[in-house]
Design a protein around this motif. Structure first.
Motif, PDB file in Angstrom:
ATOM      1  N   ARG A 356       0.835  -1.207   0.000  1.00  0.00           N
ATOM      2  CA  ARG A 356       0.000   0.000   0.000  1.00  0.00           C
ATOM      3  C   ARG A 356       0.862   1.246   0.000  1.00  0.00           C
ATOM      4  NH1 ARG A 356      -2.198  -1.888   4.856  1.00  0.00           N
ATOM      5  NH2 ARG A 356      -4.305  -1.540   4.038  1.00  0.00           N
ATOM      6  N   ALA A 357       0.358   2.279  -0.638  1.00  0.00           N
ATOM      7  CA  ALA A 357       1.096   3.535  -0.748  1.00  0.00           C
ATOM      8  C   ALA A 357       1.233   4.191   0.618  1.00  0.00           C
ATOM      9  CB  ALA A 357       0.385   4.468  -1.723  1.00  0.00           C
ATOM     10  N   SER A 358       2.343   4.863   0.829  1.00  0.00           N
ATOM     11  CA  SER A 358       2.577   5.552   2.095  1.00  0.00           C
ATOM     12  C   SER A 358       1.722   6.813   2.162  1.00  0.00           C
ATOM     13  CB  SER A 358       4.063   5.907   2.243  1.00  0.00           C
ATOM     14  OG  SER A 358       4.476   6.750   1.176  1.00  0.00           O
ATOM     15  N   VAL A 359       1.195   7.074   3.344  1.00  0.00           N
ATOM     16  CA  VAL A 359       0.334   8.233   3.563  1.00  0.00           C
ATOM     17  C   VAL A 359       1.167   9.361   4.163  1.00  0.00           C
ATOM     18  CG1 VAL A 359      -1.705   9.082   4.784  1.00  0.00           C
ATOM     19  CG2 VAL A 359      -1.655   6.740   3.897  1.00  0.00           C
ATOM     20  N   PRO A 360       1.101  10.581   3.622  1.00  0.00           N
ATOM     21  CA  PRO A 360       1.870  11.700   4.183  1.00  0.00           C
ATOM     22  C   PRO A 360       1.488  11.959   5.636  1.00  0.00           C
ATOM     23  CG  PRO A 360       0.966  12.265   2.014  1.00  0.00           C
ATOM     24  CD  PRO A 360       0.342  10.962   2.416  1.00  0.00           C
ATOM     25  N   PRO A 361       2.414  12.456   6.435  1.00  0.00           N
ATOM     26  CA  PRO A 361       2.110  12.707   7.856  1.00  0.00           C
ATOM     27  C   PRO A 361       1.044  13.766   8.076  1.00  0.00           C
ATOM     28  CG  PRO A 361       4.263  13.598   7.251  1.00  0.00           C
ATOM     29  CD  PRO A 361       3.809  12.774   6.099  1.00  0.00           C
ATOM     30  N   THR A 362       0.795  14.603   7.073  1.00  0.00           N
ATOM     31  CA  THR A 362      -0.226  15.645   7.193  1.00  0.00           C
ATOM     32  C   THR A 362      -1.593  15.170   6.716  1.00  0.00           C
ATOM     33  OG1 THR A 362       0.402  16.492   5.003  1.00  0.00           O
ATOM     34  CG2 THR A 362       1.441  17.503   6.932  1.00  0.00           C
ATOM     35  N   ALA A 363      -1.739  13.876   6.463  1.00  0.00           N
ATOM     36  CA  ALA A 363      -2.995  13.347   5.920  1.00  0.00           C
ATOM     37  C   ALA A 363      -3.535  12.250   6.815  1.00  0.00           C
ATOM     38  CB  ALA A 363      -2.776  12.820   4.497  1.00  0.00           C
ATOM     39  N   ARG A 364      -4.793  11.898   6.592  1.00  0.00           N
ATOM     40  CA  ARG A 364      -5.414  10.773   7.272  1.00  0.00           C
ATOM     41  C   ARG A 364      -6.200   9.966   6.249  1.00  0.00           C
ATOM     42  NH1 ARG A 364     -10.190  13.647  10.906  1.00  0.00           N
ATOM     43  NH2 ARG A 364     -11.292  14.681   9.196  1.00  0.00           N
ATOM     44  N   VAL A 365      -6.318   8.689   6.506  1.00  0.00           N
ATOM     45  CA  VAL A 365      -7.019   7.791   5.598  1.00  0.00           C
ATOM     46  C   VAL A 365      -8.521   7.907   5.837  1.00  0.00           C
ATOM     47  CG1 VAL A 365      -7.360   5.389   4.917  1.00  0.00           C
ATOM     48  CG2 VAL A 365      -5.059   6.222   5.471  1.00  0.00           C
ATOM     49  N   ILE A 366      -9.253   8.076   4.755  1.00  0.00           N
ATOM     50  CA  ILE A 366     -10.710   8.112   4.834  1.00  0.00           C
ATOM     51  C   ILE A 366     -11.283   6.720   4.591  1.00  0.00           C
ATOM     52  CG2 ILE A 366     -12.820   9.106   3.882  1.00  0.00           C
ATOM     53  CD1 ILE A 366     -11.081  11.100   5.351  1.00  0.00           C
ATOM     54  N   CYS A 367     -10.833   6.078   3.520  1.00  0.00           N
ATOM     55  CA  CYS A 367     -11.392   4.778   3.162  1.00  0.00           C
ATOM     56  C   CYS A 367     -10.436   4.076   2.204  1.00  0.00           C
ATOM     57  CB  CYS A 367     -12.771   4.962   2.506  1.00  0.00           C
ATOM     58  SG  CYS A 367     -13.690   3.428   2.224  1.00  0.00           S
ATOM     59  N   GLU A 368     -10.464   2.743   2.216  1.00  0.00           N
ATOM     60  CA  GLU A 368      -9.678   1.945   1.277  1.00  0.00           C
ATOM     61  C   GLU A 368     -10.590   0.996   0.514  1.00  0.00           C
ATOM     62  OE1 GLU A 368      -5.125   1.603   2.911  1.00  0.00           O
ATOM     63  OE2 GLU A 368      -6.507  -0.021   3.385  1.00  0.00           O
ATOM     64  N   ARG A 369     -10.170   0.658  -0.689  1.00  0.00           N
ATOM     65  CA  ARG A 369     -10.905  -0.280  -1.533  1.00  0.00           C
ATOM     66  C   ARG A 369      -9.907  -1.275  -2.135  1.00  0.00           C
ATOM     67  NH1 ARG A 369     -13.948   2.667  -6.069  1.00  0.00           N
ATOM     68  NH2 ARG A 369     -11.840   2.935  -6.895  1.00  0.00           N
ATOM     69  N   HIS A 370     -10.193  -2.548  -1.948  1.00  0.00           N
ATOM     70  CA  HIS A 370      -9.305  -3.614  -2.427  1.00  0.00           C
ATOM     71  C   HIS A 370     -10.073  -4.504  -3.395  1.00  0.00           C
ATOM     72  CE1 HIS A 370      -6.440  -6.752  -2.765  1.00  0.00           C
ATOM     73  NE2 HIS A 370      -7.003  -7.573  -1.906  1.00  0.00           N
ATOM     74  N   THR A 371      -9.522  -4.700  -4.567  1.00  0.00           N
ATOM     75  CA  THR A 371     -10.167  -5.554  -5.576  1.00  0.00           C
ATOM     76  C   THR A 371      -9.155  -6.529  -6.145  1.00  0.00           C
ATOM     77  OG1 THR A 371      -9.710  -4.025  -7.410  1.00  0.00           O
ATOM     78  CG2 THR A 371     -11.791  -3.729  -6.236  1.00  0.00           C
ATOM     79  N   ILE A 372      -9.655  -7.689  -6.511  1.00  0.00           N
ATOM     80  CA  ILE A 372      -8.874  -8.674  -7.256  1.00  0.00           C
ATOM     81  C   ILE A 372      -9.725  -9.101  -8.447  1.00  0.00           C
ATOM     82  CG2 ILE A 372      -7.855 -10.974  -7.262  1.00  0.00           C
ATOM     83  CD1 ILE A 372      -7.171 -10.634  -4.370  1.00  0.00           C
ATOM     84  N   SER A 373      -9.137  -9.055  -9.611  1.00  0.00           N
ATOM     85  CA  SER A 373      -9.841  -9.426 -10.833  1.00  0.00           C
ATOM     86  C   SER A 373      -9.004 -10.417 -11.619  1.00  0.00           C
ATOM     87  CB  SER A 373     -10.125  -8.194 -11.697  1.00  0.00           C
ATOM     88  OG  SER A 373     -10.916  -7.255 -11.003  1.00  0.00           O
ATOM     89  N   VAL A 374      -9.683 -11.226 -12.400  1.00  0.00           N
ATOM     90  CA  VAL A 374      -9.010 -12.148 -13.308  1.00  0.00           C
ATOM     91  C   VAL A 374      -9.378 -11.734 -14.724  1.00  0.00           C
ATOM     92  CG1 VAL A 374     -10.894 -13.827 -13.097  1.00  0.00           C
ATOM     93  CG2 VAL A 374      -8.694 -14.564 -13.998  1.00  0.00           C
ATOM     94  N   VAL A 375      -8.360 -11.572 -15.542  1.00  0.00           N
ATOM     95  CA  VAL A 375      -8.537 -11.120 -16.919  1.00  0.00           C
ATOM     96  C   VAL A 375      -8.213 -12.274 -17.862  1.00  0.00           C
ATOM     97  CG1 VAL A 375      -7.778  -9.486 -18.690  1.00  0.00           C
ATOM     98  CG2 VAL A 375      -7.925  -8.757 -16.301  1.00  0.00           C
ATOM     99  N   PRO A 376      -9.173 -12.699 -18.676  1.00  0.00           N
ATOM    100  CA  PRO A 376      -8.886 -13.769 -19.632  1.00  0.00           C
ATOM    101  C   PRO A 376      -7.971 -13.272 -20.740  1.00  0.00           C
ATOM    102  CG  PRO A 376     -11.100 -12.917 -19.966  1.00  0.00           C
ATOM    103  CD  PRO A 376     -10.577 -12.261 -18.728  1.00  0.00           C
ATOM    104  N   VAL A 377      -6.939 -14.035 -21.013  1.00  0.00           N
ATOM    105  CA  VAL A 377      -5.970 -13.687 -22.047  1.00  0.00           C
ATOM    106  C   VAL A 377      -5.741 -14.903 -22.934  1.00  0.00           C
ATOM    107  CG1 VAL A 377      -3.620 -12.915 -22.543  1.00  0.00           C
ATOM    108  CG2 VAL A 377      -4.835 -12.000 -20.555  1.00  0.00           C
ATOM    109  N   THR A 378      -5.839 -14.698 -24.213  1.00  0.00           N
ATOM    110  CA  THR A 378      -5.584 -15.764 -25.184  1.00  0.00           C
ATOM    111  C   THR A 378      -4.377 -15.387 -26.019  1.00  0.00           C
ATOM    112  OG1 THR A 378      -7.931 -16.320 -25.310  1.00  0.00           O
ATOM    113  CG2 THR A 378      -6.524 -17.108 -27.090  1.00  0.00           C
ATOM    114  N   ARG A 379      -3.389 -16.268 -26.030  1.00  0.00           N
ATOM    115  CA  ARG A 379      -2.203 -16.052 -26.860  1.00  0.00           C
ATOM    116  C   ARG A 379      -2.330 -16.900 -28.115  1.00  0.00           C
ATOM    117  NH1 ARG A 379       4.119 -17.484 -25.333  1.00  0.00           N
ATOM    118  NH2 ARG A 379       5.053 -16.577 -27.211  1.00  0.00           N
TER     119      ARG A 379
END
Length: 423
Positions: A356-379
């Protein structure tokens, strides 16, 4: 790294189709709702409640919110399956149809047709030697933060009432009520500025020492600081101080610029010896106030896991591709997702969270969103005699990606079409 085909009809030892395993994955959270204490609360209801509270509600700072819907560049089709479902046949909700030779050639011909100086003959006539399904997983973690800082703003004081400490204590930086400016969650960037109540003060202008005027630098340049002389004159540039203008016939005439005096008043101050202070605009004092600079932005961490067959494709191609969303969780601080039957996906989710990205000391976290997706790929590999080339068909939008080599290019770098291809 998983090397097995992603969406192929391979069966396991007990006869179960490999694609059936995807039905056991759960979509964790639905866009536009928050699950609180077993009930579904809409975003509009949360924002309505926020308008009546004294500060940002916990629903915004730590709740499971989705506003707006996940923006992954048309990447995801949300899979709404759940744990404990009966294992059945492949779900048409996320399994794309198997591509046949005609569709493959049509996609490649269309891709080639948009490229200047590319011929379509290899796409139409070369033999399709191999079709390979490649596993590609895309994980993202979006951290929505609010950053605040105070800067001091000064301007000439033109009188009037001050909003200073006599009107009340200065409001703290994080006590400012900015609900009316609060943006939609996970916007890329928004900035606003607001005056800090009861922070105004006045001070003497340092540029003129409170006098409102400064010594003229043109006619009083040799004077000591704080002292000046009035009625300082400068030589006339028209007659060079003579008062007369010489002509070629030997005659003289009175200089019109100085009326024959040879000197003119200082052009900078009119021989006053003083000029108005540019800092305070002649007022002699400055008004200073605190300005709160508030920034909302989304810090994104993205990770791709691909098999060796798709390793040569740039990651940004997968990020904008349309695939199947296996996981979508939102919280004040997301934790790794859990898949009951996939150690690989659990490990992959943990890796995304750990980066996860580092948060500056002058900021606070409001909310996080985590997703995992699978992308079909044909070679797809096409051959002709002893020559061969490969290309990829990616995602449900069936984007064709061809990295470098295509056997029918006719410009050889000599026409400007290559510059257009780089766009």
């Amino acid at each position: 790294m998983m090397e097995e085909p992603l969406l192929s009809e391979i069966r396991s030892e007990n006869g179960e189709k490999e694609t059936d395993k995807w039905r056991s994955y759960q979509s964790l959270g639905r866009p536009g709702t928050a699950s609180l204490a077993g009930t579904e609360v809409s975003v509009d209801e949360i924002r309505s409640a926020a308008a009546a509270s004294d500060r940002y509600p916990p629903s915004i700072h730590a709740a499971l919110l989705s506003s707006p819907e996940p923006d992954l560049g048309e990447q995801s089709i949300v899979y709404q399956g759940g744990y404990g479902e009966e294992i059945g046949g492949p779900s048409s909700e996320f399994l794309r149809p198997i591509l046949d030779e005609v569709e493959i050639r049509e996609l490649l011909i269309d891709h080639v047709g948009h490229r200047c100086c590319w011929g379509s003959r290899p796409a139409r006539t070369w033999k399709i030697h191999a079709i390979e399904d490649c596993n590609v997983y895309v994980g993202t973690l979006d951290t929505f933060i609010e950053e605040r800082e105070i800067i001091r703003q000064t301007e000439p004081h033109r009188g009037g009432n001050l909003d200073g400490k006599d009107k009340g204590p200065e409001v703290g930086l994080w006590e400012l009520d900015l609900r009316s400016q609060f943006p939609v969650l996970f916007v890329p960037y928004k900035e606003t500025r607001a005056n800090v109540p009861h922070s105004e003060t006045t001070e003497k202008c340092a540029g003129c020492d409170g006098r409102g005027d400064r010594v003229c630098p043109a006619c009083n340049a040799d004077q000591e600081p704080g002292f000046y002389k009035e009625n300082q004159m400068a030589p006339c540039p028209g007659c060079y101080g003579r008062g007369l203008i010489a002509h070629r016939d030997g005659s003289d005439s009175i200089c019109a610029k100085c009326n024959g005096k040879g000197n003119i008043p200082c052009a900078t101050c009119g021989s006053r010896g003083l000029i108005q202070c540019t800092t305070c605009l002649g007022s002699g004092s400055l008004l200073s106030r605190g300005i709160a600079v508030v920034k909302w932005k989304t810090l994104s961490t993205r990770k791709v896991s691909a098999t060796s067959g798709a390793a040569s494709v740039p990651e940004e191609v997968f990020h904008r591709a349309k695939g199947v969303q296996l996981c979508n969780t939102q919280a004040h601080q997301c934790t790794p997702a859990f898949f009951a039957d996939s150690f690989f996906l659990n490990k992959f989710s943990s890796e995304v969270i750990s980066e996860r990205a580092s948060v500056p000391p002058t900021a606070r976290v409001i909310c996080e969103r985590h997703t995992i997706s699978v992308v079909p790929v044909t070679r797809v590999t096409m051959t002709h005699r002893k020559r061969a080339f490969s290309f990829y068909i990616i995602g449900y939008s069936r984007e064709v990606y061809l990295k470098d080599y295509y056997p029918a290019r006719f410009c050889w770098g000599l026409c400007p079409c290559l510059e257009w291809l780089k766009l």
